[in-house]
Write an enzyme that holds these catalytic residues in place. Structure first.
Site, PDB file in Angstrom:
ATOM      1  N   CYS A 145     153.967 -17.009 112.276  1.00 26.45           N
ATOM      2  CA  CYS A 145     155.096 -18.140 111.775  1.00 26.45           C
ATOM      3  C   CYS A 145     155.052 -17.976 110.096  1.00 26.45           C
ATOM      4  O   CYS A 145     154.816 -18.734 109.424  1.00 26.45           O
ATOM      5  CB  CYS A 145     154.715 -19.458 112.055  1.00 26.45           C
ATOM      6  N   PRO A 196     133.981   8.668 100.679  1.00 27.26           N
ATOM      7  CA  PRO A 196     135.416   8.450 101.423  1.00 27.26           C
ATOM      8  C   PRO A 196     135.397   7.518 102.325  1.00 27.26           C
ATOM      9  O   PRO A 196     134.349   7.491 103.036  1.00 27.26           O
ATOM     10  CB  PRO A 196     135.481  10.098 101.936  1.00 27.26           C
ATOM     11  N   GLY A 197     136.313   6.598 102.697  1.00 33.71           N
ATOM     12  CA  GLY A 197     136.411   5.670 104.104  1.00 33.71           C
ATOM     13  C   GLY A 197     137.798   5.999 104.388  1.00 33.71           C
ATOM     14  O   GLY A 197     137.890   6.407 105.682  1.00 33.71           O
TER      15      GLY A 197
END
Length: 432
Positions: free
Chosen positions: A362, A292-293
Site C-alpha cells: 500500500c 566481495p559480496g
C-alpha cells in the site's frame, strides 16, 4: 540474455537457472520466490580465491561480505571454497558460527557496535575486529581488559576517494558515517592513541570506498593511499602493520547497459599498484584482504513473481502488478536500482512491451522498475527479475504484514530449499 551465465531457455521456451525450469520452480515452491545458482556462486568464490593466490602469492584472504546475502547455507558454501567472511552485526556473526564457520576467519565490522556485540565477538575469538571510532577503541580496550583477552584489530580508514556511484552507497569520502579520515589527521591520531593501549593488538587498516563501482582507478588510488598511510604510521608511531583490507564494492551487470570490469582485472591492476607502491616506499607487501559480496551472489540469483492485475493507462503507462514488491526488493524504492525482467514462461519470445512493474504494498512508491522492456505479459504469467541475489533477501521486510519468500538453491539441474517461506504464524511469533 547475458545478465548471468547461469540463465538459459528450455526447449519449451521457459527461463531456466542452473538447468532448472523457473516456471516449474514457481509451481513447486510458489511465488514470490528467490532462486540462486550454487554453481555460479562457487565459480565466483574460486575466481577471487585464485586471484589472491596468483597476484599476492597466496598472502591474502577473500572475505565474503555477509550483508549481501546471509543464511547458514551461504556460509557453508563459502567456507568450503576457502573464503573467510565479514559480518556487521551479532546476528550475522551468530548465523556464521551456527553454520560451523571458523571464527578466526571472520572480520567483524560496523560503525556502532554495541558493547554486547563486542563482548560476543571477544568471547567467540573472531579473527579481526574493525574499529570505527575513538569511542569504539576505548570501549573495546576496556572490555578486552575485563575479559583478559587481546583482540586483533584493524582501523576503518576513509581514504577520501570519490567512488563514482550512488550517494547512498559511497563510503570512502570524509563526509561518511564510517571510519576515520585521512584528510583531517584523525586517522593518525587514533593510531597514536591505540599504540598506547594495553588490551588491543593493531594489525592493520581497512577501507571501503563504496558499492557497485565500475572503475578500476578508485580502487588503485585507495590502495596507494592506504599504503602511504601505513608508511606514515610506522614513521610516526613505530608500529609495523602487516594487513591491508581493501574492502569490496565491485560492480555487477544489472542491465545490458552496465559494463563491469572482469574481477580478475580488478585484482591484477590493484596488485600491480600495491606492489609498485611498496617497492617505492621500501616496505614489505602486506597481507591483503578483499570483501566481495554482491559480485559473488548478485548475478547468481533471481526472483520469481506471479502477475496479477495488468492496468493499461492509455498514453501514460502500463502497470503490471505482481505478488511481491518492496517487501522482498526495496532497492528500487531506495535508490531507483535498475533491473532486467523476463516473462519466464515466454522467455524465448522477443521483448516488445514496456511496463512499470508494481508491487502489492500500500505505497505508490512500491515499484520494482519503470520503463522495463519485457515479452508480452498477461495475468497469471511468471515474471523473473534478474540479478537479485544480493541485498534482496537481506533487506526484505514484513511491511504490510507480508511474509518473506522462500529461498531455493539450484545446482546441476536439481533444486533444494535453503530458507523456508514465512507463514502467518511466523508473523505473530514475537507478538504478546
Amino acid at each position: 540474455m547475458d545478465i548471468s551465465a547461469c540463465l538459459g531457455i528450455s526447449p519449451a521456451g521457459n527461463l531456466t537457472i542452473g538447468g532448472v525450469d523457473t516456471v516449474e520452480l514457481a509451481k513447486t515452491y510458489k511465488t514470490p520466490l528467490y532462486v540462486m545458482d550454487e554453481g555460479q556462486i562457487r565459480t565466483a568464490c574460486r575466481d577471487y580465491r585464485e586471484s589472491i593466490e596468483k597476484n599476492y602469492d597466496g598472502k591474502g584472504l577473500v572475505l565474503y561480505a555477509s550483508k549481501a546475502f546471509c543464511c547458514k547455507e551461504i556460509y557453508r558454501i563459502v567456507k568450503s571454497e576457502g573464503l573467510g567472511a565479514d559480518v556487521v552485526s551479532a546476528g550475522e556473526l551468530y548465523t556464521a558460527l551456527s553454520a560451523g564457520f571458523p571464527a578466526e576467519n571472520i572480520c567483524f565490522h560496523g560503525n556502532n557496535k554495541t558493547p554486547q556485540e563486542l563482548e560476543y565477538a571477544l568471547e567467540e575469538k573472531v579473527g579481526y575486529i574493525v574499529v570505527d571510532s575513538n569511542y569504539e577503541l576505548e570501549l573495546l580496550n576496556r572490555l578486552a581488559g575485563e575479559k583478559g583477552v587481546t583482540p586483533n584489530i584493524l582501523f576503518r580508514i576513509k581514504p577520501g576517494i570519490d567512488a563514482h556511484t550512488h550517494k547512498f552507497i559511497r563510503t570512502g569520502q570524509i563526509d561518511s558515517k564510517f571510519g576515520v579520515a585521512l584528510e583531517n589527521g584523525e586517522a593518525m591520531e587514533i593510531m597514536k592513541q591505540a599504540a598506547a593501549l594495553p588490551n588491543i593488538r593493531v594489525r592493520g587498516i581497512h577501507c571501503h570506498i563504496g558499492s557497485q563501482i565500475f572503475d578500476i582507478e578508485p580502487f588503485e588510488l585507495a590502495a596507494e593511499r592506504m599504503l602511504g598511510f601505513l608508511r606514515d604510521v610506522k614513521d610516526q608511531t613505530g608500529m609495523q602493520l602487516g594487513v591491508v583490507n581493501l574492502g569490496g564494492g565491485f560492480g555487477i551487470r544489472y542491465t545490458q547497459s552496465d559494463t563491469p570490469v572482469p574481477y580478475g582485472m580488478y585484482m591484477e591492476k590493484v596488485a600491480e599498484v600495491l606492489k609498485n607502491t611498496c617497492q617505492k616506499l621500501n616496505m614489505p607487501v602486506p597481507f591483503v584482504m578483499m570483501e566481495p559480496g554482491r559480485s559473488i551472489v548478485g548475478p547468481a540469483g533471481l526472483t520469481l513473481y506471479t502477475v496479477g492485475a495488468v492496468k493499461e493507462i492509455p498514453q501514460v503507462r502500463t502497470y503490471v502488478a505482481v505478488d511481491g514488491g518492496m517487501t522482498d526488493n526495496p532497492r528500487y524504492a531506495l535508490y531507483q536500482a535498475e533491473y532486467e525482467a523476463v516473462v519466464a514462461n515466454r522467455a524465448g519470445e522477443p521483448k516488445s512491451q514496456t511496463i512499470t512493474l508494481a508491487g502489492k504494498c500500500c505505497e505508490s512508491g512500491d515499484l520494482l522498475g519503470e520503463n522495463m522492456l519485457v515479452q508480452p505479459v498477461h495475468s497469471g504469467d511468471i515474471i523473473a527479475v534478474l540479478a537479485t541475489g544480493a541485498y534482496n533477501y537481506s533487506m526484505a521486510s514484513n511491511y504490510n504484514r507480508i511474509p518473506r519468500p522462500a529461498v531455493v538453491m539450484v545446482r546441476d539441474g536439481q533444486a533444494r530449499e535453503i530458507i523456508h517461506r514465512e507463514n502467518m504464524r511466523d508473523l505473530l511469533h514475537n507478538d504478546l
